[in-house]
Design a protein around this motif. Structure first.
Motif, mmCIF file in Angstrom:
data_model
loop_
_atom_site.group_PDB
_atom_site.id
_atom_site.type_symbol
_atom_site.label_atom_id
_atom_site.label_comp_id
_atom_site.label_asym_id
_atom_site.label_seq_id
_atom_site.Cartn_x
_atom_site.Cartn_y
_atom_site.Cartn_z
ATOM 1 N N VAL A 113 0.850 -1.203 0.000
ATOM 2 C CA VAL A 113 0.000 0.000 0.000
ATOM 3 C C VAL A 113 0.881 1.248 0.000
ATOM 4 C CG1 VAL A 113 -1.630 1.349 1.388
ATOM 5 C CG2 VAL A 113 -2.005 -1.097 1.038
ATOM 6 N N GLU A 114 1.999 1.193 0.757
ATOM 7 C CA GLU A 114 2.902 2.355 0.809
ATOM 8 C C GLU A 114 3.483 2.665 -0.568
ATOM 9 O OE1 GLU A 114 2.854 -0.057 3.237
ATOM 10 O OE2 GLU A 114 1.696 1.421 4.376
ATOM 11 N N ASP A 115 3.831 1.604 -1.304
ATOM 12 C CA ASP A 115 4.358 1.837 -2.653
ATOM 13 C C ASP A 115 3.362 2.638 -3.492
ATOM 14 O OD1 ASP A 115 6.662 0.384 -2.140
ATOM 15 O OD2 ASP A 115 5.804 -1.506 -2.855
ATOM 16 N N VAL A 116 2.084 2.280 -3.392
ATOM 17 C CA VAL A 116 1.063 2.982 -4.173
ATOM 18 C C VAL A 116 0.977 4.434 -3.711
ATOM 19 C CG1 VAL A 116 -1.373 3.047 -4.855
ATOM 20 C CG2 VAL A 116 -0.246 0.828 -4.450
ATOM 21 N N LEU A 117 0.923 4.614 -2.381
ATOM 22 C CA LEU A 117 0.740 5.964 -1.841
ATOM 23 C C LEU A 117 1.963 6.846 -2.077
ATOM 24 C CD1 LEU A 117 -1.094 5.167 1.520
ATOM 25 C CD2 LEU A 117 -2.074 5.738 -0.695
ATOM 26 N N ASN A 118 3.121 6.215 -2.248
ATOM 27 C CA ASN A 118 4.337 6.996 -2.486
ATOM 28 C C ASN A 118 4.664 7.156 -3.972
ATOM 29 O OD1 ASN A 118 4.760 7.334 0.236
ATOM 30 N ND2 ASN A 118 5.941 5.428 0.422
ATOM 31 N N SER A 119 3.882 6.516 -4.826
ATOM 32 C CA SER A 119 4.184 6.658 -6.251
ATOM 33 C C SER A 119 3.807 8.062 -6.710
ATOM 34 C CB SER A 119 3.430 5.595 -7.069
ATOM 35 O OG SER A 119 2.034 5.748 -6.950
ATOM 36 N N GLU A 120 4.353 8.469 -7.842
ATOM 37 C CA GLU A 120 4.232 9.889 -8.226
ATOM 38 C C GLU A 120 2.776 10.267 -8.493
ATOM 39 O OE1 GLU A 120 6.249 11.077 -11.944
ATOM 40 O OE2 GLU A 120 5.800 9.066 -12.678
ATOM 41 N N ILE A 121 2.457 11.488 -8.137
ATOM 42 C CA ILE A 121 1.087 11.968 -8.338
ATOM 43 C C ILE A 121 0.899 12.291 -9.812
ATOM 44 C CG2 ILE A 121 -0.587 13.775 -7.786
ATOM 45 C CD1 ILE A 121 0.865 14.160 -5.117
ATOM 46 N N MET A 122 -0.164 11.735 -10.393
ATOM 47 C CA MET A 122 -0.501 12.051 -11.794
ATOM 48 C C MET A 122 -1.515 13.193 -11.787
ATOM 49 S SD MET A 122 1.156 9.504 -13.354
ATOM 50 C CE MET A 122 0.442 8.991 -14.890
ATOM 51 N N CYS A 123 -2.734 12.882 -11.369
ATOM 52 C CA CYS A 123 -3.777 13.885 -11.188
ATOM 53 C C CYS A 123 -4.423 13.534 -9.864
ATOM 54 C CB CYS A 123 -4.838 13.794 -12.277
ATOM 55 S SG CYS A 123 -4.263 14.202 -13.913
ATOM 56 N N TRP A 124 -4.148 14.317 -8.856
ATOM 57 C CA TRP A 124 -4.655 13.971 -7.542
ATOM 58 C C TRP A 124 -6.155 13.703 -7.595
ATOM 59 C CZ3 TRP A 124 -2.648 12.249 -3.283
ATOM 60 C CH2 TRP A 124 -3.467 12.205 -2.134
ATOM 61 N N PRO A 125 -6.669 12.628 -7.001
ATOM 62 C CA PRO A 125 -5.990 11.628 -6.161
ATOM 63 C C PRO A 125 -5.400 10.421 -6.900
ATOM 64 C CG PRO A 125 -8.376 11.363 -6.036
ATOM 65 C CD PRO A 125 -8.124 12.459 -7.009
ATOM 66 N N VAL A 126 -5.213 10.523 -8.198
ATOM 67 C CA VAL A 126 -4.672 9.384 -8.950
ATOM 68 C C VAL A 126 -3.145 9.429 -8.938
ATOM 69 C CG1 VAL A 126 -4.497 8.303 -11.213
ATOM 70 C CG2 VAL A 126 -6.686 9.241 -10.472
ATOM 71 N N GLN A 127 -2.527 8.319 -8.524
ATOM 72 C CA GLN A 127 -1.065 8.204 -8.554
ATOM 73 C C GLN A 127 -0.646 7.094 -9.516
ATOM 74 O OE1 GLN A 127 -1.315 8.579 -4.016
ATOM 75 N NE2 GLN A 127 0.853 8.963 -4.410
ATOM 76 N N ARG A 128 0.635 7.098 -9.831
ATOM 77 C CA ARG A 128 1.161 6.173 -10.841
ATOM 78 C C ARG A 128 0.664 4.727 -10.642
ATOM 79 N NH1 ARG A 128 3.374 6.850 -15.636
ATOM 80 N NH2 ARG A 128 4.689 8.519 -14.809
ATOM 81 N N LEU A 129 0.725 4.228 -9.430
ATOM 82 C CA LEU A 129 0.390 2.814 -9.215
ATOM 83 C C LEU A 129 -1.108 2.567 -9.040
ATOM 84 C CD1 LEU A 129 3.419 1.617 -7.036
ATOM 85 C CD2 LEU A 129 2.961 1.113 -9.436
#
Ligand SMILES: [Zn+2]
Lengths: 168, 388, 385
Positions: free
Chosen positions: B191-207
């Protein structure tokens, strides 16, 4: 069958192999150009944007005031020709901060985008636009916002005649 | 039973899903089609008709691309037609195959779905900029991810859902995909990997997002009497459904996909399903973004509105849970060659119901499964119900 | 088996340009007309909606995003068939035959005047590795085909020109047609050469317009209308995508589609059992090639029959009384529905000045245009056979 199959077809390539021209490719830039007729409803909408106003249509049957305007109510399937202005203020229905441009490249200062439910239109009748003059982390749901218009001489009859919406 | 004829799936085929495959779209179609025919022990001579599916021409870079793919999808000198409902196309192509046979016009139908997104160079995202309204959206520079971010944010806001809950979907599906031989992005992540992945369009992140991919998938359908000659364990298409909502997506409350519910109700009515969570043993809802799996579980009436995140936290949707969701690994794990990804989900339910899913097999001898896809401007749902 | 009938038709009329309306507004008009004609409320009475088209004609990737509202299809089962409207009609036929759908709508529209780079779009349909890099106007493919057709059958350019004169003239009696004209053979033969042997007037000019049809199952059709037009057979087929390996002289796709439709309709002797035909004439020679493929005459005979006036409105086998694509205009993916519309009006006895006497059974046929080898056929009748 899935379990019985040993090998699936497909030869993966690395992006670098393509970029560096190590695999044969055929290139083509499509020449696809259009000039869409805006039509009865949206022509009037665009002309009114030039005047700094947002115009909507109202359905005689269900009474909905609809933005963007349309010459028919899609729910009642009836023609609509009652025109009415709505306000250039509204509330934020939902929002996002985009760090990605259309070509998938990254941008430093995010573009804040939102669906804004316009005052004077029926509930939930939102339009999509940008939010400005605020840090993206401070944007909130249900925040009141108002349109910031381009000066009249710069307006072209386009949705971008509104520069963005700002908090009030 | 409904329809003139009951329709069975008797074979399935799939290629690897990868960001770039050397094969052309035609070659991918051929590979998937050949595998589906081989798996059913049939040849092209046994095929009466072809239902083809592919998403925007802008990916492959060919206008009327269905016409270009005819030979490779087994359609030469046969009745061939292409259906197209945006991201909903993959599952919908199987629905189209169903009516070819259920109408009584054909005994067999090949169902083929293909996408070669990498042909749109340098990035397939370019193709998506032309899906928006030219007056209201395109001048703002609208992108696909930002409209989905607007939907995700609204969904989170209405139900008070946390990003941590949504990230669990990505973790689960990428892990499931480790067992899928065609998968592009199987991985053990947290879950941390997802939350730490780069922000694309908040709240959407890379993962939170599925990749772009090349790939193809295929099915062979047959009428009841023909299917019984081909195989001892056909899988029946017992319900199909589809629905489109208004173009004016900014006029809708995005927190709930009504159109998926309407499509599901149509398919459940045909299949005689009254209590979906009880009667459905395994599901493949469309998951191009992690929140979409949750959104679609709710739309498919597999749980109440806003309840999907809780079920996910409780492990109910794991492969060995009470209601396995996306045991294939979904689009997040296997990859997302759009139309092919939707049909991959139907292939997965087919294999699961036949007990042939290998390491991905869900326990408990599943009898009924559902696959669903989603498309257009957050407005399209297509659903298929399969039974053993 | 559940019989299927056309119970409603709606058409905007075809025009070279329609700058005053958006494509949505054009579709709304045709849909409103069709629903009124069928006496149905789309919000309640239609079980499925089919829209026919291609992204690059409309200028949107995923064009069906933009269609449900103006068709009354919001929150309803709608989908796109990426094909000519006649394949859409065949799809509606299949849906009704499943027993799960009573009433299905089929729509096809053209706003070709919105496209600024039409030729480039057509070229974009060519194979990107083998054909497209060679360049040239893609209509050269029609030139290649016509040359071979004339060579194999002994048909002449004059005979093809007769098709143009006939169809443009027929269009004068059709208020829906964009290009009615009183031409002479010399006008056609002396118009500028475009793609040898095709001259400018051998090709159909572009047009905007929309057609919507409503189809229904037997028991519903009989409640809705006194003049159902029965779909007795449908067929569709494709020859190879590879230009290089086509049979250039023959329209194989039309032969196979006709075989399928005739078998379904129980038609054994097409020229005897069919009284009139609406066939694809996107290029003049295509009408002749298609008449032969449909077995409405023998191979190599269509040109002669046309010269003799057999295919005139008052001939023994009237062909394209509507004006065809040459007269109504080339509306991409709408051509099949143009043909069906005319056949339906004739069979209902509502074709006005164009009305043929005592027609029971007609045929509609379409081709998807360059660079495809895909086409469809429908056999329509006043009576269920
Ligand atoms: Zn209304």
């Amino acid at each position: 069958m899935s379990a019985k199959i040993k090998k699936y077809a497909g030869h993966p390539l690395k992006s670098a192999e393509i970029r560096e021209g190590k695999v044969p490719t055929a290139r083509w830039r499509p020449k696809a150009k259009y000039m869409w007729s805006a039509g009865v409803a949206m022509s009037r909408f665009l002309n009114e944007l030039k005047n700094g106003r947002i115009i909507a249509t109202r359905c005689n049957k269900c009474g909905r005031i609809m933005v963007p305007p349309r010459v028919f109510c899609e729910q009642c399937f009836k023609p609509t020709d009652n025109w009415t202005y709505v306000k250039d203020t509204g509330t934020i229905n939902t929002y996002s901060a985009s760090f990605i441009a259309g070509d998938a490249s990254r941008i430093k200062e995010p573009i804040i985008v939102a669906i804004i439910d316009l005052d004077g239109a029926s509930p939930g009748m939102g339009i999509q636009h940008k939010i400005g003059e605020i840090n993206w982390k401070e944007v909130k749901f249900d925040m009141k916002v108002k349109a910031v218009w381009k000066p009249p001489e710069e307006r072209k009859g386009a949705i971008t005649d509104i520069k963005y919406f700002k908090p009030v | 039973m409904f329809g003139k004829k009951r329709v069975a799936i008797v074979g399935a085929g799939l290629t690897l899903f990868r960001r770039n495959l050397k094969e052309t779209g035609k070659e991918l179609c051929y590979e998937a089609t050949k595998m589906a025919l081989d798996s059913a022990g049939l040849t092209l001579k046994d095929i009466d008709s072809v239902a083809f599916g592919s998403a925007p021409d802008a990916f492959d870079g060919i206008h009327m691309k269905g016409e270009n793919m005819i030979d490779s999808a087994g359609g030469w000198r046969k009745p061939f037609s292409r259906v197209f409902v945006g991201g909903g196309t993959g599952v919908f192509t199987a629905n189209a195959g169903w009516w070819h046979v259920a109408s009584g016009l054909f005994d067999t139908c090949l169902v083929v779905a293909e996408e070669k997104m990498s042909s749109c160079y340098p990035h397939p995202a370019h193709a998506f900029t032309t899906i928006f309204d030219p007056i209201m959206s395109r001048p703002l520079g609208t992108t696909l991810i930002w409209i989905f971010a607007l939907e995700m944010h609204r969904y989170m806001h209405r139900h008070g859902i946390k990003k941590e809950q949504i990230a669990l979907v990505s973790v689960k599906n990428k892990k499931n995909a480790l067992d899928h031989p065609c998968a592009q992005l199987g991985a053990n992540i947290t879950v941390e990997d997802v939350l730490n992945s780069e922000i694309m369009c908040w709240p959407v992140q890379r993962l939170d997002i599925s990749p772009t991919s090349d790939g193809a998938a295929a099915l062979v359908l047959a009428s009841e009497d023909v299917a019984k000659k081909i195989t001892d364990n056909p899988v029946w298409i017992d319900g199909v459904g589809w629905c489109i909502d208004s173009t004016y997506w900014t006029n809708r409350d995005l927190y709930y996909p009504d159109y998926v519910e309407y499509a599901a109700r149509m398919a459940y009515r045909m299949a005689g399903i009254k209590n979906p969570p009880k009667e459905i043993d395994v599901a493949e809802p469309y998951d191009p973004f992690d929140y979409k799996e949750l959104h679609h579980m709710e739309g498919l009436l597999l749980c109440k509105k806003g309840e999907a995140p809780k079920l996910t936290e409780e492990g109910v949707t794991q492969r060995d849970g009470d209601l396995p969701i996306n045991p294939s690994g979904g689009l997040l794990g296997v990859g997302n060659p759009i139309a092919a990804a939707g049909l991959m989900k139907v292939c997965e339910i087919f294999w699961q119901l036949r007990g042939e899913a290998g390491k991905r097999q869900v326990p408990g001898d599943p009898r009924t499964g559902v696959a669903q896809a989603w498309g257009d401007l957050m407005q399209y749902g297509s659903v298929i119900v399969l039974r053993r | 088996m559940e019989d299927v009938a056309i119970v409603g038709v709606g058409c905007t009329g075809f025009r070279p340009i329609t700058p005053e309306f958006s494509y949505k507004e054009i579709m709304f008009e045709a849909a409103t007309r069709a629903y009124a004609d069928a006496n149905v409320n789309p919000r309640k009475d239609i079980d499925a909606f089919i829209t026919c088209g291609e992204d690059y004609w409309d200028g949107h990737s995923i064009f069906d995003e933009f269609v449900p509202d103006q068709l009354g299809a919001v929150l309803k089962p709608l989908f796109t068939v990426s094909a000519d409207g006649l394949i859409g009609l065949a799809t509606a036929y299949m849906l009704i035959r499943t027993g799960q759908f009573n009433t299905v709508m089929v729509e096809a529209h053209s706003k070709a005047s919105d496209i600024l780079t039409f030729t480039d779009i057509v070229a974009f349909g060519l194979d990107p590795i083998f054909n497209r890099p060679l360049g040239g106007h893609p209509y050269y493919i029609a030139g290649l085909e016509m040359t071979r057709f004339l060579h194999e059958t002994g048909t002449t350019k004059e005979q093809c020109a007769h098709v143009v004169v006939k169809n443009r003239k027929n269009a004068l009696a059709n208020a829906c047609a964009a290009y009615g004209a009183d031409l002479t053979l010399e006008d056609v033969l002396q118009s500028e050469p475009m793609f040898y042997p095709l001259n400018r007037l051998d090709t159909s000019p572009l047009a905007d317009g929309c057609i919507v049809l409503v189809l229904a199952s037997n028991h519903v059709a009989k409640k809705l209308t006194d003049t159902p037009v029965w779909v007795r057979g449908v067929g569709w087929n494709s020859d190879t995508s590879w230009l290089e390996s086509r049979e250039w002289g023959r329209a194989i796709y039309a032969e196979l589609a006709a075989n399928m439709a005739y078998k379904m309709a129980g038609i054994k002797n097409p020229p005897k059992e069919i009284q009139f035909a609406e066939v694809d004439d996107l290029f003049s020679y295509k009408e002749l090639q298609h008449l032969e493929a449909l077995k409405l005459c023998g191979r190599g005979e269509a040109g002669k029959l046309t010269e003799e006036g057999i295919t005139q409105r008052d001939g023994q086998m009237p062909v394209n009384v509507s004006g065809g694509a040459l007269g109504m205009g080339y509306a991409p993916e709408v051509l099949g529905l143009q043909r069906v519309l005319e056949a339906a009006l004739q069979l209902r006895g509502q074709a006005g000045r164009r009305q043929l006497c005592d027609v029971e059974t007609g045929l509609a046929q379409s081709w998807r245009g360059i660079p495809t080898a895909t086409g469809a056929v429908a056999v329509l009748s006043r009576e269920v056979k």
